[in-house]
Design an enzyme around this catalytic site. Sequence first.
Site, short mmCIF file in Angstrom:
data_model
loop_
_atom_site.label_atom_id
_atom_site.label_comp_id
_atom_site.label_asym_id
_atom_site.label_seq_id
_atom_site.Cartn_x
_atom_site.Cartn_y
_atom_site.Cartn_z
N SER A 72 97.20 -45.29 -1.51
CA SER A 72 97.97 -45.51 -2.65
C SER A 72 98.75 -44.31 -3.18
CB SER A 72 97.14 -46.01 -3.73
OG SER A 72 96.48 -44.86 -4.46
N GLY A 118 72.03 -47.51 -27.48
CA GLY A 118 72.57 -49.01 -27.28
C GLY A 118 72.92 -49.46 -28.45
N LYS A 136 86.22 -39.16 -12.04
CA LYS A 136 87.42 -38.82 -11.76
C LYS A 136 87.30 -37.17 -11.70
CE LYS A 136 91.02 -40.87 -11.49
NZ LYS A 136 91.81 -41.18 -10.32
N ASP A 148 92.33 -40.42 -5.76
CA ASP A 148 91.20 -41.21 -5.28
C ASP A 148 91.47 -41.36 -3.79
OD1 ASP A 148 90.57 -40.95 -7.92
OD2 ASP A 148 91.01 -43.10 -8.33
N SER A 163 93.72 -40.43 -1.76
CA SER A 163 94.09 -39.37 -0.85
C SER A 163 92.88 -38.58 -0.59
CB SER A 163 95.12 -38.22 -1.76
OG SER A 163 96.53 -39.23 -1.93
N CYS A 191 69.12 -41.62 -29.06
CA CYS A 191 69.31 -42.63 -30.25
C CYS A 191 68.46 -44.07 -29.81
CB CYS A 191 70.86 -42.84 -30.23
SG CYS A 191 71.35 -43.94 -31.53
N TYR A 192 69.00 -44.86 -29.64
CA TYR A 192 68.14 -46.18 -29.26
C TYR A 192 66.89 -45.92 -28.41
CZ TYR A 192 66.84 -50.88 -27.80
OH TYR A 192 65.94 -51.83 -27.53
N HIS A 237 73.85 -37.57 -30.30
CA HIS A 237 74.33 -38.10 -28.88
C HIS A 237 74.71 -36.61 -28.25
CE1 HIS A 237 74.30 -42.71 -29.04
NE2 HIS A 237 74.58 -42.47 -30.10
N GLU A 253 75.60 -36.07 -25.35
CA GLU A 253 76.58 -36.20 -24.41
C GLU A 253 77.87 -36.11 -24.83
OE1 GLU A 253 75.27 -40.37 -25.43
OE2 GLU A 253 74.60 -38.37 -25.67
#
Length: 540
Positions: A244, A76, A396, A248, A250, A103-104, A190, A192
């Site tokens: 669209s 954070g 995604k 996503d 589709s 971290c935080y 981190h 990640e």
Amino acid sequence: MKTEQLSPTSFQQISNTLAEELNRQIIVILDFGSQYSELIARRVREVEVYSEVLSYCTTADVIRQLSPKGIILSGGPNSIYEDDVPQCDPKIWDLEIPILGVCYGMHLMVQQLGGEVAKTQRGEYGKASLHIDDFTNLLTDIENGTTMWMSHGDSVIQMPSGFELLAHTENTPYAAIANHEKKLYGVQFHPEVAHSVGGLSLISNFVHHICECKPTWTTTAFVEEAIREIRGRVGNEQVLLALSGGVDSSALAFLMHKAIGNQLTCVFIDQGFMRKHEPERLLKLFKEQFHIPVEYVDAGAHFLTALAGVTEPEKKRRIIGHEFIHVFEEVSKRLGPFDYLAQGTLYPDVIESADTNVDPQTGERVAMKIKSHHNVGGLPKDLRFKLVEPLRKLFKDEVRKVGRSLGLPEEIVQRQPFPGPGLAIRIIGEVTAERLNILRDADLIVRQEINKHGLYNECWQAFAVLLPIRSVGVMGDRRTYAHPIVLRIVTSEDGMTADWARVPYNLLEVISNRIVNEVKGVNRVVYDITSKPPGTIEWE
């Protein structure tokens, strides 16, 4: 009929249902405002375990009811000693559930358990070599000296009772710590982020070995559960889907069609902001190749009128969102009635619209809104449909996997993300028919050359932006006063963070020459070399 909001109770029920289906293999991430919180969730899912991001306010009682196998406390932006900093419920330490503080999150763990954190004379930002003192559990199979990504101004100076040192760096004496007996772990770096070389292995160690999770979060498991939830939620009612042509919507169309068949009606509303030739291509694919009927609605003139004179980005998005729904309501009256509106909302849409960090008990929002997405922050409060959003918790890359499993062709699965408001938010300032034509022609050239050079699948997005200013140029010995086009080409794994693409200079030269020579109204091309953060991928 009003919008069906996701109440705290229903949110918890959905999480419980999903956890039950996945045999309680769930990791909870408590979000303290880090830009990487959702990236942690994505990394956990990469090792095939379901993860859910919750507000740091979530009580220990609520977490207990979810029965997670583990908890991760995110980083954070705050210092642990600032006033009114976010604090977790101290009762979580008594849940007897493995916890990893990042971290935080590590600082919070240390402070609440009796250790000490202090501001360092020298912060540590960027790459750092991790020197491992104890390879047990968390750091198993992590190479000594591996690179980890640091971003901190505070550091642990005294561990709580019962904790042991796992690793250090040149500037951080307590880079990783652990209480093995209580299965409490903290890392200053981190794991990640992609820059942390052994980060995914560390997360896998925590999730699989320490939390003893089984790899149950698979595409097959998601599709089966999503179909059950869709059928259970929708019943025998009719569903309208906003198509669209992107991966996503589709994938959503294929998933909904598999779940409810002819209860689904797909409608493609051409709001006039699509790229060149895309509406025709979309209709041909779905009708002739996929055999899924699509109702086409040409609403370009309507949307242009609604945006006349509008220049503020958030206002644009809100107007487009409202008008989109209003057009759908008109279509639904003509084709319906319909009770549900299906949307391809993804996790990053929700995150950037600050709609995910919500306290399940109070509804308090935690995150700062970056921008409203038309299908999240742009929806009117008096929406006449109930929403069904089965992809809402997916990133995604997960949607692409789902699409492949459902039989979507690669040309759609690998289609680069395109914003719901379309070219309207790639035209800075007022949207006009003239500016749309300029941008369409320039955008087509960008896509053609990216494809020709074999870089389409190497880029997350490649597109053009039209600026509302003009600059002086010389063409054919004559002075010109025309628009600049901005090239935006980025690489990314999930859209949460991105970097500008180091494309070959000769490609930039070809694109620039073609745009200036072929697109009337443009005399200059520039390249955006801003990463995300601090910028966003789109300009609006």
